[in-house]
Design an enzyme around this catalytic site. Structure first.
Site, PDB file in Angstrom:
ATOM      1  N   GLU A   1      39.043  37.643  42.053  1.00  0.00           N
ATOM      2  CA  GLU A   1      38.930  38.617  43.135  1.00  0.00           C
ATOM      3  C   GLU A   1      37.606  38.450  43.876  1.00  0.00           C
ATOM      4  O   GLU A   1      36.689  37.783  43.405  1.00  0.00           O
ATOM      5  CB  GLU A   1      39.001  40.056  42.580  1.00  0.00           C
ATOM      6  CG  GLU A   1      40.314  40.412  41.920  1.00  0.00           C
ATOM      7  CD  GLU A   1      40.338  41.857  41.446  1.00  0.00           C
ATOM      8  OE1 GLU A   1      41.330  42.549  41.735  1.00  0.00           O
ATOM      9  OE2 GLU A   1      39.373  42.296  40.789  1.00  0.00           O
TER      10      GLU A   1
ATOM     11  N   ASP B   1      34.582  48.484  45.007  1.00  0.00           N
ATOM     12  CA  ASP B   1      33.951  47.298  45.595  1.00  0.00           C
ATOM     13  C   ASP B   1      33.159  47.565  46.879  1.00  0.00           C
ATOM     14  O   ASP B   1      33.671  48.204  47.804  1.00  0.00           O
ATOM     15  CB  ASP B   1      35.010  46.253  45.962  1.00  0.00           C
ATOM     16  CG  ASP B   1      35.923  45.904  44.819  1.00  0.00           C
ATOM     17  OD1 ASP B   1      35.688  46.370  43.695  1.00  0.00           O
ATOM     18  OD2 ASP B   1      36.892  45.164  45.060  1.00  0.00           O
TER      19      ASP B   1
END
Length: 522
Positions: A233, A52
């Site tokens: 998320e 990420d």
């Protein structure tokens, strides 16, 4: 005794990890960035694992990019924050690891902001501190079977982000929830407070603070709304203005894994309103930032200059289904190209469109202009010295309803090589969907469902623009100004060196179009 042993092992392990803070040597970068499948105009770490994007902000002429990073392997491990800076979001300079695990746990995803008013009191010499807020993931508690192993930590910098000091104990403890992570923090000017958007299993929770240290819960959103095929998320909350009408809406984006529209990881978004306490939306249908298989965990830069005014997003160009298995060496994963998000009001409600940032024009080199022509069957393109897999392409198609060949069933383009491998991009007029297809794209045995076709329902007018950015092992497709986006990674055994237009059972007109070769940013 077991608990003591686990904690001792964790402390010893952390001491080793804290030594992994050197930035890659220049000669290492030059060597690695020539290897097979290595992207040439996307960000990727010099070596080892990345996922990420985190903590992106702009300050004093620099765009900061942090990212989930494991400096000791090409597969996921104890998470750090890697760090790079850029003056244009295209060319990047690697910096040492910014945050490493400590006694509170691994350093999971989060965000960073410029505390312009020094609300935290952590600034020095009348300069605003840079504040990072991230998730601590405690592996010891997790192994012990506890559920409160995730909390929110804080770190600050007073030297333009070159070094970071952790605040100490977490600033937001866990209330007894297993999945409690990925804080995205913004300044909410109307109420003069900070807002944290936090992923909480199958929804998001909003918290507020006056100083970035003391937080209180405001509300929740998402239970029973949107897609719920997996864990929520990496949320993001930000305003966007319809440039045509001046209407401002609030956008809440949330990544979900699994549960994407074409399998595995993906990012959905909601268009609505936020009043500093609650988020609401009239939206009844699912909307996705990207319908390809390989754009996940995208978040936007904070503190963009006011004179700029853009909202720019960057995603992780992979999928949790196979991210650890792809056939790359030395390094794993890249980011997408940065994209400006633009709000458009349509007959089907508000859409968030994605447009490649203008700064990418800096790396254009050779230009090939394609003349208007009628495409019937297969038409190979002569791209001379341009490598199809390091290029930007803009194809302008138009239906010819009075054509003697009739309206085709489908049309598009194909990347291919002499190994009979191909990556297909196109639109089915008969079925009204856009698609990308890597069924015969190259290497796929590393994951049984890697090969396949991705689709999205779409109504075409008489014209369609298909804009493509291809980079060694990835293809990003933007349809009609970013109303529809597909991002896919692909691993041909030899590089695709041919591009062919196709029109099946009918003809389509290609209006004047253009192809650029793109230079390496490394």
């Amino acid at each position: 005794m077991k608990l003591i042993t686990l904690k001792l092992a964790a402390i010893m392990w952390i001491a080793v990890l804290l030594g992994c803070t050197n930035s890659p040597k220049k000669e290492t970068i030059q060597n690695y960035y020539k290897e097979e499948y290595r992207p040439q105009f996307h960000f990727s770490p010099a070596e080892n694992w990345m996922n990420d994007p985190n903590g992106m902000f702009f300050y004093e002429g620099e765009y900061h990019l942090f990212y989930q990073y494991y400096p000791d392997s090409t597969v996921w491990g104890p998470m750090h924050w890697g760090h790079a800076v850029s003056t244009d979001m295209v060319h990047w300079t690697h910096l040492p690891v910014a945050l490493a695990p400590d006694e509170h746990g691994y350093i999971y995803s989060g965000s960073a902001v410029v505390d312009w008013k020094n609300t935290s009191g952590l600034g020095k010499n009348d300069q605003p501190p840079l504040i990072a807020i991230f998730t601590y993931h405690d592996p010891v508690k997790e192994r012990e079977g506890k559920i409160n192993f995730e909390s929110q930590g804080l770190a600050y910098s007073n030297d333009k982000g070159r070094t970071w000091t952790k605040y100490g104990n977490p600033v937001l403890g866990n209330p007894g929830i297993r999945d409690f992570r990925d804080p995205k923090v913004i300044w909410y000017e109307a109420a003069g407070k900070w807002i944290m958007t936090l992923a909480v299993k199958d929804h998001v929770a909003f918290y507020s603070s006056s100083n970035l240290i003391d937080w209180k819960k405001e509300s929740e959103f998402g239970k029973g709304v949107g897609a719920h095929g997996g864990i929520w998320e990496c949320p993001d909350l930000f305003p966007l203005e319809d440039k045509e009408t001046g209407t401002k809406k609030w956008i809440l984006s949330v990544s979900i894994n699994p549960g994407g529209p074409n399998g595995g990881s993906a990012t959905q978004y909601f268009v609505g309103d936020f009043n500093g306490n609650t988020f609401s939306t009239p939206q009844s249908q699912e909307r996705w930032m990207d319908y390809g298989r390989d754009n996940y965990a995208g978040v936007t830069w904070s503190d963009m200059p006011k004179q700029d005014g853009r909202r720019v997003v960057l995603g992780w160009m992979s999928n949790w289904s196979y991210a650890e298995l792809v056939p790359t060496e030395k390094w794993r994963s890249a980011t997408t190209i940065p994209r400006e998000l633009v709000l458009k009001n349509t007959d089907n409600g508000y859409l968030v469109t994605s447009v490649p940032i203008a700064e990418l024009k800096k790396i254009r080199k050779e230009k090939i202009e394609l003349p208007s022509q009628v495409v019937s069957g297969n038409v190979p393109l002569n791209l001379s010295e341009v490598s199809p897999m390091q290029a930007e392409m803009a194809f302008n198609f138009q239906l010819k309803r009075n054509s003697q060949f009739g309206i085709p069933e489908e049309f598009g383009l194909v990347f291919s090589n002499d190994e009979e491998e191909e990556f297909r991009i196109g639109y089915s007029i008969s079925e009204k969907y856009f698609f990308t297809d890597r069924t015969h794209g190259g290497k796929s045995s590393f994951f049984e469902r890697f090969a396949g076709k991705s689709v999205a329902a779409y109504d075409m007018d008489d014209k369609m623009q298909i804009r493509v950015f291809a980079d060694k092992a990835s293809v990003e497709v933007f349809v009609d100004g970013g109303k529809l986006v597909f991002t896919d990674i692909v691993f041909p055994t030899t590089p695709y060196d041919k591009v062919t237009l196709f029109s099946h059972n009918g003809s389509i007109k290609l209006n004047e179009s253009v192809v650029w070769s793109l230079s390496s940013v490394w």
